[in-house]
Structures are given as C-alpha cells and as structure tokens.
Design a protein around this motif. Structure first.
Motif, PDB file in Angstrom:
ATOM      1  N   ARG A  28       2.243   1.718   7.525  1.00 12.46           N
ATOM      2  CA  ARG A  28       1.452   1.399   6.645  1.00 12.46           C
ATOM      3  C   ARG A  28       0.127   0.471   6.909  1.00 12.46           C
ATOM      4  O   ARG A  28      -0.132  -0.476   6.261  1.00 12.46           O
ATOM      5  CB  ARG A  28       2.122   0.180   5.351  1.00 12.46           C
ATOM      6  CG  ARG A  28       3.193   1.173   4.644  1.00 12.46           C
ATOM      7  CD  ARG A  28       3.794   0.347   3.532  1.00 12.46           C
ATOM      8  NE  ARG A  28       4.912   1.364   3.125  1.00 12.46           N
ATOM      9  CZ  ARG A  28       5.651   1.036   1.991  1.00 12.46           C
ATOM     10  NH1 ARG A  28       5.438   0.111   1.379  1.00 12.46           N
ATOM     11  NH2 ARG A  28       6.805   1.700   1.792  1.00 12.46           N
ATOM     12  N   THR A  39      -4.591   4.373   4.155  1.00 15.20           N
ATOM     13  CA  THR A  39      -4.661   3.742   3.069  1.00 15.20           C
ATOM     14  C   THR A  39      -4.373   4.288   1.685  1.00 15.20           C
ATOM     15  O   THR A  39      -3.681   4.089   0.823  1.00 15.20           O
ATOM     16  CB  THR A  39      -6.272   2.864   2.944  1.00 15.20           C
ATOM     17  OG1 THR A  39      -6.230   2.191   4.150  1.00 15.20           O
ATOM     18  CG2 THR A  39      -6.425   2.133   1.880  1.00 15.20           C
ATOM     19  N   GLU A  40      -4.920   5.620   1.536  1.00 20.40           N
ATOM     20  CA  GLU A  40      -4.915   6.422   0.409  1.00 20.40           C
ATOM     21  C   GLU A  40      -3.278   6.846   0.145  1.00 20.40           C
ATOM     22  O   GLU A  40      -2.820   6.780  -0.959  1.00 20.40           O
ATOM     23  CB  GLU A  40      -5.836   7.693   0.482  1.00 20.40           C
ATOM     24  CG  GLU A  40      -5.743   8.657  -0.735  1.00 20.40           C
ATOM     25  CD  GLU A  40      -6.016   7.847  -2.124  1.00 20.40           C
ATOM     26  OE1 GLU A  40      -5.909   8.297  -3.113  1.00 20.40           O
ATOM     27  OE2 GLU A  40      -7.061   6.888  -1.942  1.00 20.40           O
ATOM     28  N   ASN A  42      -0.788   5.243   1.283  1.00 20.58           N
ATOM     29  CA  ASN A  42      -0.139   4.079   0.910  1.00 20.58           C
ATOM     30  C   ASN A  42      -0.279   3.863  -0.498  1.00 20.58           C
ATOM     31  O   ASN A  42       0.660   3.066  -1.219  1.00 20.58           O
ATOM     32  CB  ASN A  42      -0.448   2.742   1.759  1.00 20.58           C
ATOM     33  CG  ASN A  42       0.199   3.135   3.307  1.00 20.58           C
ATOM     34  OD1 ASN A  42       1.302   3.730   3.421  1.00 20.58           O
ATOM     35  ND2 ASN A  42      -0.538   2.663   4.173  1.00 20.58           N
ATOM     36  N   HIS A  43      -1.325   3.861  -1.093  1.00 22.22           N
ATOM     37  CA  HIS A  43      -1.664   3.848  -2.650  1.00 22.22           C
ATOM     38  C   HIS A  43      -0.798   4.697  -3.165  1.00 22.22           C
ATOM     39  O   HIS A  43      -0.304   4.414  -4.463  1.00 22.22           O
ATOM     40  CB  HIS A  43      -3.252   3.813  -2.890  1.00 22.22           C
ATOM     41  CG  HIS A  43      -3.837   2.638  -2.374  1.00 22.22           C
ATOM     42  ND1 HIS A  43      -3.569   1.288  -3.044  1.00 22.22           N
ATOM     43  CD2 HIS A  43      -4.716   2.445  -1.462  1.00 22.22           C
ATOM     44  CE1 HIS A  43      -4.365   0.373  -2.452  1.00 22.22           C
ATOM     45  NE2 HIS A  43      -4.975   1.117  -1.407  1.00 22.22           N
ATOM     46  N   ARG A  45       1.724   6.354  -2.387  1.00 19.63           N
ATOM     47  CA  ARG A  45       3.142   6.029  -2.268  1.00 19.63           C
ATOM     48  C   ARG A  45       3.954   5.286  -3.386  1.00 19.63           C
ATOM     49  O   ARG A  45       4.756   5.634  -3.886  1.00 19.63           O
ATOM     50  CB  ARG A  45       3.387   5.346  -0.963  1.00 19.63           C
ATOM     51  CG  ARG A  45       4.789   4.735  -0.675  1.00 19.63           C
ATOM     52  CD  ARG A  45       4.878   4.297   0.830  1.00 19.63           C
ATOM     53  NE  ARG A  45       4.846   5.080   1.658  1.00 19.63           N
ATOM     54  CZ  ARG A  45       5.388   5.084   2.770  1.00 19.63           C
ATOM     55  NH1 ARG A  45       6.054   3.903   3.015  1.00 19.63           N
ATOM     56  NH2 ARG A  45       5.423   6.210   3.666  1.00 19.63           N
ATOM     57  N   LEU A  46       2.991   4.546  -3.915  1.00 21.49           N
ATOM     58  CA  LEU A  46       3.589   3.870  -5.423  1.00 21.49           C
ATOM     59  C   LEU A  46       3.686   4.600  -6.501  1.00 21.49           C
ATOM     60  O   LEU A  46       4.311   4.107  -7.183  1.00 21.49           O
ATOM     61  CB  LEU A  46       2.615   2.522  -5.397  1.00 21.49           C
ATOM     62  CG  LEU A  46       2.198   1.573  -4.222  1.00 21.49           C
ATOM     63  CD1 LEU A  46       0.957   0.752  -4.819  1.00 21.49           C
ATOM     64  CD2 LEU A  46       3.257   0.856  -3.883  1.00 21.49           C
ATOM     65  N   GLU A  47       3.313   5.997  -6.355  1.00 22.44           N
ATOM     66  CA  GLU A  47       3.459   6.621  -7.722  1.00 22.44           C
ATOM     67  C   GLU A  47       4.795   7.315  -7.550  1.00 22.44           C
ATOM     68  O   GLU A  47       5.014   8.024  -8.525  1.00 22.44           O
ATOM     69  CB  GLU A  47       2.255   7.883  -7.751  1.00 22.44           C
ATOM     70  CG  GLU A  47       0.811   7.140  -7.773  1.00 22.44           C
ATOM     71  CD  GLU A  47       0.539   6.248  -9.047  1.00 22.44           C
ATOM     72  OE1 GLU A  47       1.124   6.788  -9.952  1.00 22.44           O
ATOM     73  OE2 GLU A  47      -0.054   5.322  -8.895  1.00 22.44           O
TER      74      GLU A  47
END
Length: 99
Positions: A28, A39-40, A42-43, A45-47
């Motif tokens: 990450r 970075t995108e 990792n963002h 991933r939260l979905e």
C-alpha cells in the motif's frame, strides 16, 4: 478493479506477473511514477468486501498478457460483455484444457 466494481463484484482476486506491482499494491505504498496508480488502487480497495493481489507467472497468465498487449497496441480501452474477442480465444481454450 473499476470493471469488477461496475458489474457488482464485492470480492476480488487480482493476479499479475509483475511482482513489483503486486508488492507495491500489497504494501500500500509506492514511489515514483507509479504512485498515482497504486494510490488509486488502494482507494478502490475499500469498495470491496475482500480483495487480494497475488503474483503469478506469465505462463499461467496468457489471457491477461494478450489483453494487455492488445490494449497497448490499439491504444484504447474496450469492454466485452457479450462475447470473447477472437484474439484471446486460443489462450482461453488452452487454459481450459489444463484444468
């Protein structure tokens, strides 16, 4: 990841023959020119309820390799929801014959 999200997947397994990319996503963190992509990821991933990123060798990833080469040479993004493109059919048949 975007396509998986678009079609409603909530559990995702990403495989790549790029060990560097897999390590960057799993750690990450990224530096240099790849920082925006990592970075995108990792963002996004939260979905997902769950997501894993695994390394695999190119020989076991021929369909993806053919898709990446096609995308690079055609310089466009495409989505095939109804049929399999002719240029990857031989690789899919080969994968299925191994299973």
């Amino acid at each position: 990841m975007w396509l998986a999200q678009r079609i409603g997947c909530n559990r995702l397994i990403i495989e790549s023959d790029s060990l560097t990319a897999i390590e960057a996503v799993n750690q990450r963190e990224a530096f240099g020119p790849d920082v925006v992509v990592i970075t995108e990821c990792n963002h996004m991933r939260l979905e997902f309820a769950s997501m894993s990123c695994d390394h695999c060798f190119r020989e076991s990833n021929e369909v993806d390799d053919a898709l990446a080469k096609h995308s690079f040479s055609s310089r466009c993004s495409e989505v095939w929801e109804e049929s399999i493109p002719d240029f990857i059919s031989p690789f899919i048949v080969k994968d299925l014959s191994i299973i």
